[in-house]
Design a protein around this motif. Structure first.
Motif, PDB file in Angstrom:
ATOM      1  N   VAL A  62       0.862  -1.181   0.000  1.00 49.91           N
ATOM      2  CA  VAL A  62       0.000   0.000   0.000  1.00 49.91           C
ATOM      3  C   VAL A  62       0.897   1.230   0.000  1.00 49.91           C
ATOM      4  O   VAL A  62       1.815   1.331   0.813  1.00 49.91           O
ATOM      5  CB  VAL A  62      -0.920   0.025   1.238  1.00 49.91           C
ATOM      6  N   ARG A  63       0.635   2.151  -0.908  1.00 48.69           N
ATOM      7  CA  ARG A  63       1.399   3.400  -0.962  1.00 48.69           C
ATOM      8  C   ARG A  63       0.639   4.468  -0.175  1.00 48.69           C
ATOM      9  O   ARG A  63      -0.437   4.893  -0.581  1.00 48.69           O
ATOM     10  CB  ARG A  63       1.600   3.844  -2.411  1.00 48.69           C
ATOM     11  N   ARG A  64       1.199   4.857   0.964  1.00 45.91           N
ATOM     12  CA  ARG A  64       0.576   5.905   1.786  1.00 45.91           C
ATOM     13  C   ARG A  64       1.247   7.230   1.449  1.00 45.91           C
ATOM     14  O   ARG A  64       2.450   7.394   1.625  1.00 45.91           O
ATOM     15  CB  ARG A  64       0.708   5.594   3.278  1.00 45.91           C
ATOM     16  N   HIS A  65       0.451   8.185   0.993  1.00 47.23           N
ATOM     17  CA  HIS A  65       0.988   9.466   0.527  1.00 47.23           C
ATOM     18  C   HIS A  65       1.152  10.439   1.694  1.00 47.23           C
ATOM     19  O   HIS A  65       0.227  10.634   2.484  1.00 47.23           O
ATOM     20  CB  HIS A  65       0.073  10.056  -0.540  1.00 47.23           C
ATOM     21  N   ARG A  66       2.310  11.056   1.768  1.00 48.38           N
ATOM     22  CA  ARG A  66       2.591  11.999   2.850  1.00 48.38           C
ATOM     23  C   ARG A  66       1.984  13.372   2.587  1.00 48.38           C
ATOM     24  O   ARG A  66       1.815  14.157   3.501  1.00 48.38           O
ATOM     25  CB  ARG A  66       4.103  12.126   3.060  1.00 48.38           C
ATOM     26  N   ARG A  67       1.675  13.669   1.320  1.00 47.42           N
ATOM     27  CA  ARG A  67       1.078  14.948   0.970  1.00 47.42           C
ATOM     28  C   ARG A  67      -0.358  14.740   0.498  1.00 47.42           C
ATOM     29  O   ARG A  67      -0.719  13.660   0.024  1.00 47.42           O
ATOM     30  CB  ARG A  67       1.913  15.656  -0.100  1.00 47.42           C
ATOM     31  N   VAL A  68      -1.168  15.765   0.639  1.00 48.81           N
ATOM     32  CA  VAL A  68      -2.596  15.684   0.322  1.00 48.81           C
ATOM     33  C   VAL A  68      -2.868  16.491  -0.940  1.00 48.81           C
ATOM     34  O   VAL A  68      -2.798  17.723  -0.926  1.00 48.81           O
ATOM     35  CB  VAL A  68      -3.451  16.214   1.490  1.00 48.81           C
ATOM     36  N   HIS A  69      -3.163  15.786  -2.036  1.00 46.33           N
ATOM     37  CA  HIS A  69      -3.445  16.426  -3.317  1.00 46.33           C
ATOM     38  C   HIS A  69      -4.865  16.039  -3.731  1.00 46.33           C
ATOM     39  O   HIS A  69      -5.119  14.875  -4.063  1.00 46.33           O
ATOM     40  CB  HIS A  69      -2.449  15.975  -4.385  1.00 46.33           C
ATOM     41  N   VAL A  70      -5.773  17.001  -3.703  1.00 45.71           N
ATOM     42  CA  VAL A  70      -7.186  16.716  -3.948  1.00 45.71           C
ATOM     43  C   VAL A  70      -7.560  17.069  -5.387  1.00 45.71           C
ATOM     44  O   VAL A  70      -7.452  18.232  -5.801  1.00 45.71           O
ATOM     45  CB  VAL A  70      -8.089  17.496  -2.969  1.00 45.71           C
ATOM     46  N   GLY A  71      -7.995  16.064  -6.144  1.00 40.69           N
ATOM     47  CA  GLY A  71      -8.490  16.294  -7.485  1.00 40.69           C
ATOM     48  C   GLY A  71      -9.951  16.702  -7.449  1.00 40.69           C
ATOM     49  O   GLY A  71     -10.691  16.335  -6.526  1.00 40.69           O
ATOM     50  N   MET A  72     -10.370  17.481  -8.427  1.00 37.85           N
ATOM     51  CA  MET A  72     -11.780  17.892  -8.507  1.00 37.85           C
ATOM     52  C   MET A  72     -12.259  17.652  -9.940  1.00 37.85           C
ATOM     53  O   MET A  72     -11.654  18.122 -10.898  1.00 37.85           O
ATOM     54  CB  MET A  72     -11.947  19.361  -8.105  1.00 37.85           C
ATOM     55  N   ALA A  73     -13.329  16.888 -10.048  1.00 40.09           N
ATOM     56  CA  ALA A  73     -13.860  16.557 -11.364  1.00 40.09           C
ATOM     57  C   ALA A  73     -14.498  17.799 -11.989  1.00 40.09           C
ATOM     58  O   ALA A  73     -15.333  18.460 -11.362  1.00 40.09           O
ATOM     59  CB  ALA A  73     -14.883  15.436 -11.247  1.00 40.09           C
ATOM     60  N   VAL A  74     -14.103  18.119 -13.220  1.00 42.04           N
ATOM     61  CA  VAL A  74     -14.619  19.285 -13.941  1.00 42.04           C
ATOM     62  C   VAL A  74     -15.194  18.808 -15.275  1.00 42.04           C
ATOM     63  O   VAL A  74     -14.486  18.172 -16.071  1.00 42.04           O
ATOM     64  CB  VAL A  74     -13.509  20.334 -14.196  1.00 42.04           C
ATOM     65  N   ALA A  75     -16.464  19.095 -15.514  1.00 41.67           N
ATOM     66  CA  ALA A  75     -17.098  18.725 -16.779  1.00 41.67           C
ATOM     67  C   ALA A  75     -16.680  19.714 -17.855  1.00 41.67           C
ATOM     68  O   ALA A  75     -16.783  20.929 -17.672  1.00 41.67           O
ATOM     69  CB  ALA A  75     -18.610  18.722 -16.629  1.00 41.67           C
ATOM     70  N   VAL A  76     -16.185  19.186 -18.962  1.00 44.30           N
ATOM     71  CA  VAL A  76     -15.827  20.010 -20.115  1.00 44.30           C
ATOM     72  C   VAL A  76     -16.650  19.533 -21.310  1.00 44.30           C
ATOM     73  O   VAL A  76     -17.396  18.557 -21.216  1.00 44.30           O
ATOM     74  CB  VAL A  76     -14.318  19.936 -20.409  1.00 44.30           C
ATOM     75  N   GLU A  77     -16.494  20.181 -22.431  1.00 47.24           N
ATOM     76  CA  GLU A  77     -17.370  19.924 -23.572  1.00 47.24           C
ATOM     77  C   GLU A  77     -17.350  18.474 -24.025  1.00 47.24           C
ATOM     78  O   GLU A  77     -18.384  17.917 -24.388  1.00 47.24           O
ATOM     79  CB  GLU A  77     -16.972  20.846 -24.732  1.00 47.24           C
ATOM     80  N   SER A  78     -16.206  17.846 -24.008  1.00 46.10           N
ATOM     81  CA  SER A  78     -16.116  16.488 -24.560  1.00 46.10           C
ATOM     82  C   SER A  78     -15.751  15.443 -23.508  1.00 46.10           C
ATOM     83  O   SER A  78     -15.178  14.415 -23.838  1.00 46.10           O
ATOM     84  CB  SER A  78     -15.080  16.456 -25.689  1.00 46.10           C
ATOM     85  N   GLY A  79     -16.095  15.706 -22.254  1.00 43.30           N
ATOM     86  CA  GLY A  79     -15.807  14.692 -21.249  1.00 43.30           C
ATOM     87  C   GLY A  79     -15.580  15.274 -19.868  1.00 43.30           C
ATOM     88  O   GLY A  79     -16.240  16.233 -19.463  1.00 43.30           O
ATOM     89  N   LEU A  80     -14.613  14.699 -19.177  1.00 46.94           N
ATOM     90  CA  LEU A  80     -14.357  15.051 -17.786  1.00 46.94           C
ATOM     91  C   LEU A  80     -12.855  15.161 -17.570  1.00 46.94           C
ATOM     92  O   LEU A  80     -12.094  14.288 -17.982  1.00 46.94           O
ATOM     93  CB  LEU A  80     -14.930  13.958 -16.871  1.00 46.94           C
ATOM     94  N   ALA A 118     -11.306  27.066 -15.062  1.00 50.05           N
ATOM     95  CA  ALA A 118     -11.375  27.875 -16.277  1.00 50.05           C
ATOM     96  C   ALA A 118     -10.420  27.347 -17.333  1.00 50.05           C
ATOM     97  O   ALA A 118     -10.785  27.209 -18.515  1.00 50.05           O
ATOM     98  CB  ALA A 118     -11.063  29.334 -15.942  1.00 50.05           C
ATOM     99  N   ARG A 119      -9.198  27.011 -16.942  1.00 51.52           N
ATOM    100  CA  ARG A 119      -8.229  26.530 -17.926  1.00 51.52           C
ATOM    101  C   ARG A 119      -8.529  25.104 -18.365  1.00 51.52           C
ATOM    102  O   ARG A 119      -8.143  24.693 -19.459  1.00 51.52           O
ATOM    103  CB  ARG A 119      -6.813  26.663 -17.366  1.00 51.52           C
ATOM    104  N   ALA A 120      -9.227  24.338 -17.515  1.00 47.18           N
ATOM    105  CA  ALA A 120      -9.654  22.998 -17.941  1.00 47.18           C
ATOM    106  C   ALA A 120     -10.649  23.107 -19.094  1.00 47.18           C
ATOM    107  O   ALA A 120     -10.567  22.369 -20.086  1.00 47.18           O
ATOM    108  CB  ALA A 120     -10.279  22.249 -16.763  1.00 47.18           C
ATOM    109  N   ARG A 121     -11.585  24.044 -18.980  1.00 46.75           N
ATOM    110  CA  ARG A 121     -12.586  24.208 -20.044  1.00 46.75           C
ATOM    111  C   ARG A 121     -11.969  24.774 -21.315  1.00 46.75           C
ATOM    112  O   ARG A 121     -12.508  24.567 -22.409  1.00 46.75           O
ATOM    113  CB  ARG A 121     -13.723  25.089 -19.537  1.00 46.75           C
ATOM    114  N   GLU A 122     -10.872  25.489 -21.157  1.00 45.40           N
ATOM    115  CA  GLU A 122     -10.176  26.035 -22.324  1.00 45.40           C
ATOM    116  C   GLU A 122      -9.089  25.099 -22.841  1.00 45.40           C
ATOM    117  O   GLU A 122      -8.390  25.434 -23.794  1.00 45.40           O
ATOM    118  CB  GLU A 122      -9.540  27.384 -21.946  1.00 45.40           C
ATOM    119  N   ARG A 123      -8.943  23.917 -22.196  1.00 43.70           N
ATOM    120  CA  ARG A 123      -7.919  22.933 -22.555  1.00 43.70           C
ATOM    121  C   ARG A 123      -6.514  23.519 -22.456  1.00 43.70           C
ATOM    122  O   ARG A 123      -5.671  23.289 -23.322  1.00 43.70           O
ATOM    123  CB  ARG A 123      -8.138  22.397 -23.971  1.00 43.70           C
TER     124      ARG A 123
END
Length: 270
Positions: free
Chosen positions: A128-146, A171-176
Motif C-alpha cells: 500500500v502506498r501511503r501518501h505523505r502529501r494531500v493532493h485533492v483532485g476535482m472533477a470538472v465537466a468540459v465539452e467532450s468529457g471530464l 477555467a483553464r480545464a474548459r479552455e484545454r
C-alpha cells in the motif's frame, strides 16, 4: 494426475495421456464484439474523442479491478452555508474571489485526509502506498468529457487560496490549457454534482487513488429541534472506496470526521 505406475507413481504414459486430453479440449470462444447498430439515416455516428476513450478505458479498468464499496452520510450544512455567506461578503468587500460550497468541501476533505492518512493511499499489488502529501483532485465537466485538475497540498492552503486555485484550474480545464502536472499526482478526488440539482450519486474511483467523494445538493429537511421541528439544509455525500486497501469501518471513520468539520465549519478555517 493419477499415476498408473507401481504404488501410484506417475509414469511417462500418464503424462502423454494427460497432454493428449488437454489438447482435445476446445479453446474457449472469444468474447463477442459489441453489437453494431445497422447503418440508418436516423442515427448519427460520432467518433469518440480521445479524452473520452482514455477515460472509458481507465474507469472500466477501475470498476473491473477495484472492488468498490459505497458509504453514504447525510450532513447538516446549515451553518456551513451561513458561514459561506459571511465569508463572501468579506471577500467581496476586499475584491477577492468568492468561496463556493465545493471550495469548503475540498478544504474539509483535505483536513479529514490529514487526520486519516489511511484513506490517502493507493493500492500497489503486494503493498500500500501511503501518501505523505494531500493532493485533492476535482472533477470538472468540459465539452467532450471530464477532466480532473488537482489542488496540490490542499491541506496547507486557506479556503480563499483554494477558491482562487479552483477557479483558475476550472477555467483553464474548459479552455484545454491545463499543464500535465496540473492533472497528475492526485491522492483523492471530489466529484460534486450538487450544482445540477443531483441529491445523491456514486462515483467511480479515479485510479490509482483508493477513494472518491461524491457530493450532492443541499436540500431542506425537517429536523427535530428544542422547540419543535426546524428546517435544516442537508447534503448527502457518498464515499467510494477500494476495498482492497480501505475497508468499511475505515471509510466510515473518515466520513465521521468530514461531517464533524462540515457541521462545525469554523474548524475548517482554523
Amino acid at each position: 494426475m493419477q499415476g498408473s505406475g507401481p504404488h501410484g507413481r506417475i509414469v511417462r504414459a500418464d503424462i502423454e495421456a494427460a497432454a493428449a486430453a488437454a489438447a482435445a479440449v476446445p479453446a474457449p470462444a472469444p468474447a463477442p464484439a459489441p453489437a453494431r447498430e445497422p447503418e440508418s439515416e436516423d442515427v448519427e455516428v460520432l467518433p469518440l474523442p480521445q479524452m473520452q476513450r482514455v477515460a472509458a478505458e481507465r474507469l472500466t479498468r477501475s470498476k473491473q479491478e477495484a472492488p468498490h464499496i459505497y458509504l453514504t452520510r447525510a450532513v447538516d450544512v446549515t451553518d456551513l452555508l451561513a458561514l459561506r455567506v459571511t465569508l463572501n461578503e468579506t471577500l467581496a468587500a476586499a475584491g477577492e474571489v468568492k468561496v463556493s460550497v465545493n471550495d469548503l468541501v475540498v478544504k474539509a476533505v483535505a483536513g479529514a485526509l490529514r487526520t486519516h492518512p489511511e484513506i490517502n493511499v493507493s493500492y500497489a499489488g503486494d503493498s500500500v502506498r501511503r501518501h505523505r502529501r494531500v493532493h485533492v483532485g476535482m472533477a470538472v465537466a468540459v465539452e467532450s468529457g471530464l477532466l480532473v485538475p488537482v489542488v496540490h497540498d490542499a491541506d496547507r492552503l486557506s479556503v480563499s487560496q483554494i477558491a482562487a486555485r479552483t477557479r483558475d484550474l476550472s477555467a483553464r480545464a474548459r479552455e484545454r490549457k491545463l499543464r500535465p502536472e496540473e492533472m497528475s499526482g492526485g491522492t483523492f478526488t471530489v466529484s460534486n454534482l450538487g450544482m445540477f440539482g443531483i441529491e445523491q450519486f456514486t462515483a467511480v474511483i479515479n485510479p490509482p487513488e483508493a477513494a472518491i467523494l461524491a457530493v450532492g445538493a443541499a436540500v431542506d429537511e425537517l429536523r427535530p429541534g428544542d422547540a419543535g421541528p426546524v428546517v435544516r439544509s442537508v447534503m448527502k455525500v457518498t464515499l467510494s472506496c477500494d476495498h482492497r486497501v480501505v475497508d468499511g469501518a475505515t471509510g466510515a471513520r473518515f466520513l465521521q470526521t468530514l461531517a464533524a468539520l462540515l457541521e462545525a465549519p469554523l474548524r475548517i478555517l482554523a
